[in-house]
Design an enzyme around this catalytic site. Structure first.
Site, PDB file in Angstrom:
ATOM      1  N   ASN A 129       5.203   2.645  -0.013  1.00  0.00           N
ATOM      2  CA  ASN A 129       6.182   3.679  -0.404  1.00  0.00           C
ATOM      3  C   ASN A 129       7.453   3.125  -1.053  1.00  0.00           C
ATOM      4  OD1 ASN A 129       6.981   2.743   2.118  1.00  0.00           O
ATOM      5  ND2 ASN A 129       7.842   4.696   2.748  1.00  0.00           N
ATOM      6  N   GLU A 226       7.757  -1.302  12.324  1.00  0.00           N
ATOM      7  CA  GLU A 226       8.547  -0.234  11.690  1.00  0.00           C
ATOM      8  C   GLU A 226       7.546   0.841  11.292  1.00  0.00           C
ATOM      9  OE1 GLU A 226      11.672  -0.032  11.520  1.00  0.00           O
ATOM     10  OE2 GLU A 226      12.497  -2.050  11.564  1.00  0.00           O
ATOM     11  N   CYS A 260       9.934   6.954   5.410  1.00  0.00           N
ATOM     12  CA  CYS A 260       9.875   7.070   6.872  1.00  0.00           C
ATOM     13  C   CYS A 260      11.103   7.795   7.391  1.00  0.00           C
ATOM     14  CB  CYS A 260       9.773   5.686   7.491  1.00  0.00           C
ATOM     15  SG  CYS A 260      11.058   4.569   6.942  1.00  0.00           S
TER      16      CYS A 260
HETATM   17  P1  NAP Z   1      -0.439   2.372   6.397  1.00  0.00           P
HETATM   18  O1  NAP Z   1      -1.632   3.069   5.930  1.00  0.00           O
HETATM   19  O2  NAP Z   1      -0.292   2.146   7.860  1.00  0.00           O
HETATM   20  O3  NAP Z   1      -0.422   0.951   5.625  1.00  0.00           O
HETATM   21  C1  NAP Z   1       0.633   0.029   5.781  1.00  0.00           C
HETATM   22  C2  NAP Z   1       0.074  -1.369   5.654  1.00  0.00           C
HETATM   23  O4  NAP Z   1      -0.770  -1.643   6.756  1.00  0.00           O
HETATM   24  C3  NAP Z   1      -0.794  -1.573   4.413  1.00  0.00           C
HETATM   25  O5  NAP Z   1      -0.649  -2.896   3.980  1.00  0.00           O
HETATM   26  C4  NAP Z   1      -2.198  -1.333   4.943  1.00  0.00           C
HETATM   27  O6  NAP Z   1      -3.181  -1.973   4.154  1.00  0.00           O
HETATM   28  C5  NAP Z   1      -2.109  -1.928   6.327  1.00  0.00           C
HETATM   29  N1  NAP Z   1      -2.975  -1.309   7.336  1.00  0.00           N
HETATM   30  C6  NAP Z   1      -3.349  -0.014   7.425  1.00  0.00           C
HETATM   31  N2  NAP Z   1      -4.101   0.173   8.522  1.00  0.00           N
HETATM   32  C7  NAP Z   1      -4.205  -1.041   9.136  1.00  0.00           C
HETATM   33  C8  NAP Z   1      -4.880  -1.498  10.296  1.00  0.00           C
HETATM   34  N3  NAP Z   1      -5.572  -0.676  11.078  1.00  0.00           N
HETATM   35  N4  NAP Z   1      -4.779  -2.798  10.623  1.00  0.00           N
HETATM   36  C9  NAP Z   1      -4.067  -3.637   9.847  1.00  0.00           C
HETATM   37  N5  NAP Z   1      -3.418  -3.266   8.728  1.00  0.00           N
HETATM   38  C10 NAP Z   1      -3.481  -1.982   8.381  1.00  0.00           C
HETATM   39  O7  NAP Z   1       0.886   3.047   5.913  1.00  0.00           O
HETATM   40  P2  NAP Z   1       1.251   3.504   4.440  1.00  0.00           P
HETATM   41  O8  NAP Z   1       0.482   4.730   4.133  1.00  0.00           O
HETATM   42  O9  NAP Z   1       1.145   2.347   3.521  1.00  0.00           O
HETATM   43  O10 NAP Z   1       2.797   3.841   4.611  1.00  0.00           O
HETATM   44  C11 NAP Z   1       3.249   5.032   5.103  1.00  0.00           C
HETATM   45  C12 NAP Z   1       3.614   4.927   6.563  1.00  0.00           C
HETATM   46  O11 NAP Z   1       4.548   3.871   6.742  1.00  0.00           O
HETATM   47  C13 NAP Z   1       4.307   6.179   7.050  1.00  0.00           C
HETATM   48  O12 NAP Z   1       3.858   6.490   8.337  1.00  0.00           O
HETATM   49  C14 NAP Z   1       5.773   5.764   7.081  1.00  0.00           C
HETATM   50  O13 NAP Z   1       6.576   6.521   7.935  1.00  0.00           O
HETATM   51  C15 NAP Z   1       5.668   4.337   7.478  1.00  0.00           C
HETATM   52  N6  NAP Z   1       6.875   3.601   7.085  1.00  0.00           N
HETATM   53  C16 NAP Z   1       7.745   3.227   8.045  1.00  0.00           C
HETATM   54  C17 NAP Z   1       8.931   2.589   7.701  1.00  0.00           C
HETATM   55  C18 NAP Z   1       9.918   2.163   8.750  1.00  0.00           C
HETATM   56  O14 NAP Z   1      10.806   1.397   8.418  1.00  0.00           O
HETATM   57  N7  NAP Z   1       9.831   2.630   9.982  1.00  0.00           N
HETATM   58  C19 NAP Z   1       9.205   2.345   6.356  1.00  0.00           C
HETATM   59  C20 NAP Z   1       8.289   2.744   5.399  1.00  0.00           C
HETATM   60  C21 NAP Z   1       7.115   3.360   5.774  1.00  0.00           C
HETATM   61  P3  NAP Z   1      -4.122  -1.157   3.145  1.00  0.00           P
HETATM   62  O15 NAP Z   1      -3.253  -0.533   2.125  1.00  0.00           O
HETATM   63  O16 NAP Z   1      -5.019  -2.196   2.580  1.00  0.00           O
HETATM   64  O17 NAP Z   1      -4.819  -0.133   3.995  1.00  0.00           O
END
Ligand code: NAP
Length: 453
Positions: A129, A226, A260
């Site tokens: 994002n 995070e 987020c």
């Molecule tokens: P995501 O699907 O969880 O992916 C984030 C990262 O983790 C990607 O590199 C993804 O790789 C990897 N990943 C996904 N599932 C995994 C698993 N089971 N085991 C190991 N690695 C895994 O999240 P997103 O869709 O990219 O981002 C959106 C989410 O991030 C939202 O929930 C948002 O709130 C959160 N976020 C939080 C913050 C904060 O600071 N708290 C900041 C920004 C975003 P792949 O792409 O290869 O699947």
């Protein structure tokens, strides 16, 4: 791994996953670089980090265009993101030594003190994002503390991952100190278990957090998580409504609502609800949705088609559960993963957009009787990332922020923001550990006690 332009739906580029021997060789080189990097002075590290900031600023438009193409971020927001990355590099270049300086402690010993040592290679698993910001906010303090970084970026921003690796190369960092490792999420477990990886930082969904925490727990490695959020914004009867609506809409729609810390639930006291609702819907309508490369566009497409479809499903389910659609809620015709600014009213406990994170331009309006009900509603969530409260009575708002709201960051009369000077992170299922500020740089260090008799 296939990158796809969400504005057109057309494929951009196929990136093959790295082979096991390639990953092994990268980890060996990163480990070697870490051994020399840990001996660099803060001044030496800071000079290179300042150079990284320069590279970022010089190529700002190029990186913003890459983000627009890979995940649909409007150019002007992408340029702002790159500037913020440069700021965080400068910030840690200038402050790391102060944050990690030796601390004398008075004891019975001749001399006792605390020093902060790097841990080693930190695996950074990052989301799409804010493809540059999330990586830099983790990498700048982690590297300045003397660690190395292996980046596993989100698959849909593989071009951004390569560009970031190149920035550190161009800035003159030791070879492979910051390395991109292109693997699918199913291979993250193997990386976590690799003895050369010392710790893990994940920014991503709560689901990914649970998986990574369990794998890291099994091998007892330090992690920072995070994760997702469903930030509540409380609007009290004595709020400056112009200011509140401005902050609420901006926060809900920044990055197409894919943040987020976007405001997600708007909890409004009954006596001003109608007025707030009218002003809020009018302002949500004023957006210009379109090609993120075009000037004046404030909302691009969502980053991926599956994410858009999931959001639409959450909206439809909530309407079936009794929410009232005031704006948007329909997938526009034509190519692209577009989703319009959408407002739901009469949102209540049990509905999907109340319970779950809505990662896109969808606002849930919730009417409450008074301050007490507003606080209960705000805290009625599994998440605890950010929260905001709007009131002209600063003492009252401050009390609610300090004493009542369950979140890592509580803002009064403004939207929740990340800022290198302020610690950032969540509680409950929004994760644990902190990024940014002094707290962030102290996550991946050995707090080492020295006692000399
Ligand atoms: P995501 O699907 O969880 O992916 C984030 C990262 O983790 C990607 O590199 C993804 O790789 C990897 N990943 C996904 N599932 C995994 C698993 N089971 N085991 C190991 N690695 C895994 O999240 P997103 O869709 O990219 O981002 C959106 C989410 O991030 C939202 O929930 C948002 O709130 C959160 N976020 C939080 C913050 C904060 O600071 N708290 C900041 C920004 C975003 P792949 O792409 O290869 O699947």
């Amino acid at each position: 791994m296939q990158t796809v332009n969400p504005t057109t739906g057309k494929k951009i580029k196929f990136y093959p996953e790295y082979s096991l021997p390639k990953i092994d060789s990268i980890l060996n080189r990163t480990e070697k670089s870490f051994q020399s990097w840990r001996t660099f002075s803060f001044k030496e590290r800071g000079l290179l980090m300042k150079k990284a900031a320069e590279v970022l600023r010089t190529n700002k438009d190029q990186y913003a265009r890459l983000m627009a193409q890979e995940m649909g971020k409007p150019m002007v927001q992408g340029q702002g993101e790159i500037e913020k990355c440069a700021i965080v590099c400068d910030f840690y270049a200038e402050h790391a030594e102060y944050f990690l300086t030796l601390e004398p402690v008075h004891t019975e010993a001749n001399k006792s003190f605390v020093i902060y040592e790097p841990l080693g290679i930190v695996l950074a698993v990052m989301p799409w994002n804010f493809p540059f910001w999330q990586v830099f906010r983790c990498a700048a303090p982690t590297l300045m503390a003397g660690n190395a970084v292996i980046l596993k970026h989100a698959s849909n921003v593989s071009g951004c991952a390569l560009a970031i690796e190149k920035i550190f190369k161009e800035a003159g960092f030791p070879s492979a100190l910051f390395s991109n490792v292109r693997v699918s999420s199913s291979k993250v477990k193997d990386l976590i278990e690799d003895p050369r990886i010392a710790a893990v930082s994940l920014t991503g969904s709560t689901q990914a957090g649970k998986s990574i925490a369990s794998h890291a727990g099994a091998v007892l490695k330090k992690i920072v998580l995070e994760l997702g959020g469903s930030d509540p914004y409380i609007i009290l009867e004595d709020a400056d409504l112009e200011n509140a609506v401005e902050a609420c809409v901006n926060s809900r729609l920044i990055n197409g609502g894919q943040s987020c810390i976007s405001a997600k639930r708007f909890i409004v006291v009954a006596s001003i609800f109608k007025e707030f609702e009218g002003m809020f819907v009018s302002k949500m309508q004023l957006q210009h949705m379109g090609d993120p490369l075009e000037e004046g566009v404030t909302i691009g497409p969502m980053a991926r088609f599956d994410l858009r479809d999931h959001l639409h499903w959450q909206v439809n389910r909530s309407i079936k559960q009794g929410a009232k659609l005031l704006l948007g809620g329909k997938i526009p015709p034509g190519p692209g993963a577009f989703y319009p600014p959408t407002v739901l009213a009469d949102v209540r406990h049990g509905m999907l957009t109340y319970q779950e994170e809505t990662f896109g331009p969808v606002a849930s309006l919730i009417k409450v009787a008074d301050e007490q009900q507003a606080i209960r509603t705000a805290n009625d969530t599994i998440f605890g990332l950010g929260a905001a409260v709007f009131s002209r009575d600063i003492k009252r708002a401050q009390r609610i922020a300090c004493e009542d709201l369950q979140a890592g960051s509580c803002f009064v009369n403004d939207s929740v923001k990340s800022d290198p000077r302020l610690p950032f992170g969540g509680i409950k299922q929004s994760g644990y550990g902190r990024e940014l500020a002094e707290s962030g740089i102290r996550e991946f260090v050995n707090v080492k006690t020295i006692y000399i008799k």
